[in-house]
Design an enzyme around this catalytic site. Structure first.
Site: not given
Ligand code: IVH
Length: 697
Positions: A40, A43, A89, A127, A184, A332, A454
């Site tokens: 508040a 705001d 990447i 990632k 991101e 991954k 039930c």
């Molecule tokens: S660095 C290598 N860091 O991954 C320089 N990218 O395939 C470029 N991504 O589209 C990116 N987490 O959106 C980096 N900690 C992170 C990341 C990241 C997600 C995504 C990014 C990009 C994709 C690259």
């Protein structure tokens, strides 16, 4: 920084002061998650600034916090050529440790390091599973936000990105003259659940063109590429910074990726706490495993860990091949979405009576576990997605959220529609207790109406009946109810009154003393009031206030149980939805049986012959027809006491603030209700104000 600017300051100075305060508090709230003032108060500052800017439109600048919302609907996004390309990447699909070892070996070889040289230092970052964004700041002011596009040319989505509270609109003094921050945009898992639940409601309400989102990434991508910034502003986007693009006008104050992350954090960008410096492949592997173990508990989706060579001079030396840097790799985790086949569609009844269609699946490994069941949410969703037994479907499992079927995979060799199995329909009887199943107008969910009987709803029914505002059975809490029901000691509500000391004392942790206390509380609860009893039945839409109205109006339970819908509609404040719900509840033979048994056990209350609608109670009724809302902790009155005082004066107490609310009575730590009252312009009182109100008439 909560004070208003001194009134003697010139309007231009006031505007600057307010902006600085709002920037500071937005950072505390959105990035640090540690607000220093209430919503508040924020705001109020915001509105103050808005008012000043309206008087002096020539002083509105793009970095003003007021510019986060609004903007015009676009026909298309303008293309943006990235000054420094946005790379992708290389992914290491091998989720085992060897992925990290192979990367480390490649880096060492390319740098010409000998086996005897020390370990290469990396930064390992999550990632994030969102979409990449480039934020361009000139002289510390956000001037452009662009999507990655093909890496060379993206789209100008500045209007939409401005609505993200976590993205700073202006940076502290001393940043490079041109600074591109890369990171991101994503949607948190909890925000995503709320968003999709809202979408399901909108679909149930028949709003055209609405759909649910497959996953947070798609929802975020849709929001970022939304041409109407008003809609984008309603999507709960978040942001993490992890890199830079073009930087000019100053020597970049960092030599490593790690220092870069610290600098970004220092300038007010959200930077993950989960990044770590790792020396050599073994530490990368350990970090990958550590984050993997945390993955389900994280508030957002990640699909792997990115390893980056820490030293930027080495990054430059390593360079890149075909848009992929040789200094980074994405290691991954198991995918959160997989395809499998639907073997059957079952219906489950939840503890509140909600019926949920559940797909029985051919076992599939998703997000790190084997899944055999996935929710389909409700009948409308099954029909909209057209999921049928035998179909191949995409299943998503992310975090602790229940796995869900997100879509059917279209196969060219699918049988013709006629040859597919029948479309799913909700049963008309509860699969657990055979009571009638209803779906209310505008609601997404079907519900079992046999609440008292039930077995699926047994625990909930007992807890609701025993609560303080109903039969007030002290000592009968959630753990004990679990034990009693799971141990088969209680099958239905009336069994409560058949409990013996022996059975109770045998339960875990139940000392004889507390067992006899509970028996006493049960005995005591038999003498009740009609209003409490009606409330305790747990009829949908019948809260405490409605139960009181029903008791006052009908006077006797039998009169209520036999009342047709028209008679119920004659009760003060009762509309068709509540009338129908009450009628359906008492029509269920099982519910009636349970009520009879409770009476046979000696549950009793004073009855009378019913009152004219809204018979005046004793004493003056200054608050007749007024609804008040209580929120927060009052200094001397308990909630019940405040409510009793309001009701004695003829007023009603409601749990939610609406335009019909006459006053909101707010105490310490009042939350969203107070904010809503302020937004709707409803008068707010403190305890003293309430007392004054009651005496004023
Ligand atoms: S660095 C290598 N860091 O991954 C320089 N990218 O395939 C470029 N991504 O589209 C990116 N987490 O959106 C980096 N900690 C992170 C990341 C990241 C997600 C995504 C990014 C990009 C994709 C690259």
């Amino acid at each position: 920084m909560t004070d208003f600017p001194a009134p003697s300051a010139s309007p231009a100075d006031q505007i600057l002061t307010l902006r600085a305060q709002l920037h500071h508090h937005a950072h505390c709230y959105y990035v640090l998650d540690a607000p220093e003032i209430t919503d508040a108060q924020y705001d109020r500052l915001f509105q103050e600034l808005q008012a000043l800017e309206q008087q002096h439109p020539e002083w509105v600048t793009p970095d003003s916090p007021t510019q986060r919302v609004g903007g015009v609907v676009l026909a298309a996004f303008a293309p943006v050529r990235h000054a420094v390309p946005m790379l992708s990447i290389r992914t290491e699909t091998d989720t085992e440790a060897s992925g990290a070892h192979a990367f480390d070996a490649r880096v060492r070889k390319a740098l010409g390091l000998a086996d005897t040289d020390p370990a290469v230092v990396y930064v390992a970052e999550p990632k994030f599973d969102g979409l990449a964004l480039s934020l361009r700041y000139q002289d510390g002011v956000l001037v452009q936000a662009a999507t990655r596009g093909d890496g060379e040319v993206g789209e100008d989505v500045t209007q939409n990105i401005r609505t993200i509270g976590q993205v700073p609109l202006r940076l502290p003094a001393g940043v490079p003259a041109v600074l591109e921050v890369r990171g991101e945009v994503y949607i948190r898992r909890d925000d995503f659940e709320v968003l999709n639940e809202r979408q399901r409601q909108r679909i149930a309400q028949g709003i055209k063109g609405e759909k649910t989102f497959v996953n947070p990434r798609n929802a975020a991508a849709g929001a970022v590429r939304q041409l109407d910034p008003g809609i984008a502003a309603q999507r709960p986007l978040s942001f993490f910074a992890y890199g830079v693009g073009e930087v000019t006008g100053a020597v970049a104050p960092w030599q490593t990726q790690w220092e870069l992350l610290q600098a970004l954090r220092g300038w007010g960008f959200p930077v993950t706490e989960l990044a770590q410096r790792c020396a050599g492949a073994e530490e990368l592997v350990a970090h990958h495993q550590k984050i993997g173990a945390l993955r389900d508990a994280l508030p957002f989706d990640i699909d792997g860990v990115v390893y980056k060579v820490d030293r930027l001079d080495w990054q430059r030396e390593l360079g890149f091949v075909t848009r992929e840097p040789r200094w980074a790799v994405a290691h991954k985790y198991p995918a959160q979405e997989q395809t499998t086949r639907v073997l059957a569609i079952d219906v489950q009844v939840g503890r509140t009576g909600k019926l949920t269609p559940v797909a029985k699946l051919e076992p599939v490994f998703v997000g790190g576990v084997t899944v055999t069941n996935a929710t389909l949410h409700n009948e409308l969703e099954v029909q909209r997605k057209d999921v049928r037994v035998g179909d191949s479907v995409i299943v998503r499992r992310a975090g602790d959220v229940i796995p869900e079927v997100v879509a059917v995979v279209a196969h060219s060799n699918d049988p013709t529609p006629q040859a597919r199995s029948a479309i799913f329909q909700m049963p008309t009887r509860c699969p657990v207790c055979a009571s009638a199943v209803v779906r209310e107008e505008g609601e997404a969910d079907h519900r079992c109406t046999g609440g008292l009987f039930c077995p699926a709803q047994r625990k909930q029914a007992i807890l609701h009946y025993a609560q303080r505002r109903a039969q007030d059975i002290e000592g009968l809490g959630e753990k004990l109810v679990d034990q009693l029901v799971e141990g088969g000691v209680i099958r239905a509500l009336p069994d409560l009154y058949r409990l013996g000391l022996m059975a109770l004392a045998q339960l875990d942790r139940m000392a004889e003393k507390s067992a006899s206390n509970l028996l006493q509380a049960l005995e005591h609860s038999k003498q009740t009031t009609l209003a409490r009893f009606i409330f305790g039945l747990g009829i949908r839409h019948v809260g405490e206030a409605t139960a009181k109205e029903l008791a006052r109006h009908f006077g006797r339970l039998d009169a209520l149980m036999e009342a047709p819908e028209e008679a119920l509609l004659a009760v003060h404040d009762i509309g068709p939805v509540v009338a129908h719900s009450v009628r359906t509840f008492f029509e269920q033979p099982h519910n009636r049986e349970v009520i009879e048994q409770l009476r046979a056990c000696g549950v009793t209350w004073p009855e009378h012959d019913g009152a004219a609608p809204h018979a005046p109670a004793a004493g003056p009724q200054p608050l007749a027809g007024k609804t008040l809302v209580l929120t927060g902790t009052l200094p001397t009155l308990t909630r019940d006491e405040a409510q009793a005082m309001i009701e004695a004066a003829g007023g009603k107490v409601s749990g939610s603030v609406s335009k019909k609310t006459a006053w909101v009575v707010a105490g310490a730590e009042a939350g969203s209700k107070l904010a809503k009252a302020e937004a709707l312009g409803i008068a707010v009182l403190d305890e003293a104000g309430l007392r004054a109100l009651l005496q004023a008439f």
